[in-house]
Design a protein around this motif. Structure first.
Motif, PDB file in Angstrom:
ATOM      1  N   ILE A   5       0.859  -1.188   0.000  1.00 39.55           N
ATOM      2  CA  ILE A   5       0.000   0.000   0.000  1.00 39.55           C
ATOM      3  C   ILE A   5       0.891   1.232   0.000  1.00 39.55           C
ATOM      4  CG2 ILE A   5      -1.808   1.240   1.240  1.00 39.55           C
ATOM      5  CD1 ILE A   5      -2.392  -1.490   2.680  1.00 39.55           C
ATOM      6  N   VAL A   7       1.606   5.019   0.551  1.00 38.51           N
ATOM      7  CA  VAL A   7       1.021   6.050   1.412  1.00 38.51           C
ATOM      8  C   VAL A   7       1.786   7.362   1.289  1.00 38.51           C
ATOM      9  CG1 VAL A   7       0.402   6.670   3.783  1.00 38.51           C
ATOM     10  CG2 VAL A   7       0.286   4.270   3.039  1.00 38.51           C
ATOM     11  N   ASP A  52      -1.916   5.190  -2.797  1.00 37.69           N
ATOM     12  CA  ASP A  52      -3.181   4.505  -2.528  1.00 37.69           C
ATOM     13  C   ASP A  52      -3.955   5.217  -1.420  1.00 37.69           C
ATOM     14  OD1 ASP A  52      -2.707   2.247  -4.337  1.00 37.69           O
ATOM     15  OD2 ASP A  52      -1.128   1.709  -2.917  1.00 37.69           O
ATOM     16  N   VAL A  53      -3.209   5.763  -0.450  1.00 35.24           N
ATOM     17  CA  VAL A  53      -3.824   6.438   0.690  1.00 35.24           C
ATOM     18  C   VAL A  53      -3.005   7.667   1.039  1.00 35.24           C
ATOM     19  CG1 VAL A  53      -4.456   6.248   3.140  1.00 35.24           C
ATOM     20  CG2 VAL A  53      -4.696   4.254   1.637  1.00 35.24           C
ATOM     21  N   THR A  69      -8.276  17.731   1.177  1.00 30.80           N
ATOM     22  CA  THR A  69      -9.080  16.519   1.019  1.00 30.80           C
ATOM     23  C   THR A  69     -10.139  16.713  -0.054  1.00 30.80           C
ATOM     24  OG1 THR A  69      -8.742  15.822   3.311  1.00 30.80           O
ATOM     25  CG2 THR A  69     -10.680  14.953   2.190  1.00 30.80           C
ATOM     26  N   LYS A  82      -7.912   8.046  -1.772  1.00 29.69           N
ATOM     27  CA  LYS A  82      -8.447   7.738  -0.446  1.00 29.69           C
ATOM     28  C   LYS A  82      -7.659   8.531   0.598  1.00 29.69           C
ATOM     29  CE  LYS A  82      -9.677   3.051  -1.886  1.00 29.69           C
ATOM     30  NZ  LYS A  82      -9.064   3.157  -3.244  1.00 29.69           N
ATOM     31  N   LEU A  84      -7.135   9.439   4.686  1.00 26.24           N
ATOM     32  CA  LEU A  84      -7.339   9.106   6.090  1.00 26.24           C
ATOM     33  C   LEU A  84      -6.898  10.308   6.911  1.00 26.24           C
ATOM     34  CD1 LEU A  84      -7.955   7.066   8.357  1.00 26.24           C
ATOM     35  CD2 LEU A  84      -5.606   6.248   8.144  1.00 26.24           C
ATOM     36  N   SER A 104     -12.135   9.234   3.702  1.00 23.37           N
ATOM     37  CA  SER A 104     -12.683   7.899   3.921  1.00 23.37           C
ATOM     38  C   SER A 104     -12.751   7.524   5.392  1.00 23.37           C
ATOM     39  CB  SER A 104     -11.827   6.863   3.179  1.00 23.37           C
ATOM     40  OG  SER A 104     -11.946   7.019   1.785  1.00 23.37           O
ATOM     41  N   ILE A 120      -5.006   2.454   7.826  1.00 21.74           N
ATOM     42  CA  ILE A 120      -4.444   2.566   6.479  1.00 21.74           C
ATOM     43  C   ILE A 120      -4.875   1.382   5.626  1.00 21.74           C
ATOM     44  CG2 ILE A 120      -2.284   2.501   5.157  1.00 21.74           C
ATOM     45  CD1 ILE A 120      -1.005   4.048   7.522  1.00 21.74           C
ATOM     46  N   VAL A 123      -8.781   1.628   4.863  1.00 20.90           N
ATOM     47  CA  VAL A 123      -9.111   2.656   3.879  1.00 20.90           C
ATOM     48  C   VAL A 123      -8.613   2.273   2.490  1.00 20.90           C
ATOM     49  CG1 VAL A 123      -8.610   5.037   3.193  1.00 20.90           C
ATOM     50  CG2 VAL A 123      -9.268   4.530   5.551  1.00 20.90           C
ATOM     51  N   SER A 124      -7.475   1.611   2.424  1.00 20.09           N
ATOM     52  CA  SER A 124      -6.910   1.239   1.120  1.00 20.09           C
ATOM     53  C   SER A 124      -7.804   0.264   0.361  1.00 20.09           C
ATOM     54  CB  SER A 124      -5.523   0.616   1.297  1.00 20.09           C
ATOM     55  OG  SER A 124      -5.599  -0.690   1.831  1.00 20.09           O
TER      56      SER A 124
END
Length: 219
Positions: A5, A7, A52-53, A69, A82, A84, A104, A120, A123-124
Motif C-alpha cells: 500500500i 502512502v 493509494d492512501v 481533502t 483515499k 485518512l 474515507s 491505512i 481505507v486502502s
C-alpha cells in the motif's frame, strides 16, 4: 504477494511526520510514497506519485487538510484518492467537515500504532474507517449543519428494504447491529450496503450517512 500500500504522509509537525513514516516503513505491506508539510504540497505530490492512501493532518499552513481533502477526494474529482484524516479530540468539527469533503475516515493522533496501521489497510480497500459509535457522535452533533433538500427524493432507486438499511446506517449501526435488528445475516447486510452505494453512486458509508441526512431519510 500483492503490491504494498503506497502512502503519502502529510503533517506540518516534523516530529509527528517522521514518526508516522518510521512506523509505516517498518511494515512489509506498506510503502511510504512521499511526505510533505502542507495541503497544497499534498495535492501536488498525490497527482505525481499516485498513492493509494493519503494520511492527512487537518490544521496545516498554505492549504488546510479539509481543503486538500476536497481537492483529492471530493465530488467531481476525476481520480479520487483515499484520504485518512488524523486529528485530536478537540477537532471533531474539523473531522466532520473533512468527511464531508471526501475523506474515507479518521483517526486520533494518539491512537495506538496498530490502529493507525489497521486504518491505512482498511481505507486502502475502499472501506470507510468510521466506527458506529463515532458515526452516532458526529451525526448527533452536526446533523443540523447538513442542509436538507426539500422532501424525500421521489425517484430514489432503492427498494423498501434497502431504504430501511440506509436509515439504519445513518443511525450509526454496524453491519452486525443491522443484521440483528432486521433478523438477517451479516452477509445479506453487506449485499444491501453494496447495492445502496452503487445505486446512489456513493463511495462509502460516510457518504451514505451524509446522503441520508441531506435527503431527510434520517433524523
Amino acid at each position: 504477494m500483492s503490491a504494498p500500500i503506497r502512502v503519502l504522509v502529510c503533517d506540518d509537525q516534523v516530529l509527528v511526520r517522521t514518526g508516522l513514516v518510521t512506523i509505516m516503513d517498518a511494515q512489509p505491506d506498506i510503502e511510504v510514497a512521499g511526505e510533505c508539510g502542507d495541503g497544497k504540497a499534498a495535492v501536488e505530490l498525490a497527482g505525481r506519485l499516485r498513492p493509494d492512501v493519503v494520511v492527512m493532518d487537518v490544521r496545516m499552513p498554505v492549504l488546510d487538510g479539509i481543503a486538500a481533502t476536497r481537492l483529492l477526494a471530493g465530488a467531481g474529482v476525476a481520480r479520487p484518492v483515499k484520504v485518512l484524516v488524523v486529528t485530536t479530540f478537540n477537532l471533531d468539527e474539523y473531522v466532520y467537515e473533512a468527511l464531508r469533503a471526501g475523506a474515507s475516515g479518521f483517526l486520533l493522533k494518539d491512537a495506538p500504532v496498530d490502529q493507525l496501521l489497521h486504518g491505512i489497510r482498511t481505507v486502502s480497500t475502499g472501506t470507510a474507517l468510521l466506527a458506529p459509535e463515532v458515526t452516532r457522535r458526529l451525526v448527533g452533533e452536526y446533523a443540523a449543519r447538513i442542509r436538507p433538500v426539500d422532501g424525500e427524493p421521489q425517484d430514489l432507486p432503492l427498494t423498501p428494504r434497502e431504504l430501511e438499511v440506509l436509515r439504519l446506517i445513518a443511525d450509526g449501526l454496524s453491519n452486525g447491529e443491522i443484521a440483528a435488528r432486521l433478523v438477517i445475516s451479516q452477509e445479506t447486510v453487506k449485499t444491501f450496503v453494496s447495492r445502496i452505494l452503487t445505486k446512489l453512486d456513493l463511495r462509502d458509508r460516510v457518504q451514505a450517512v451524509v446522503y441520508a441526512y441531506r435527503h431527510g431519510l434520517a433524523t
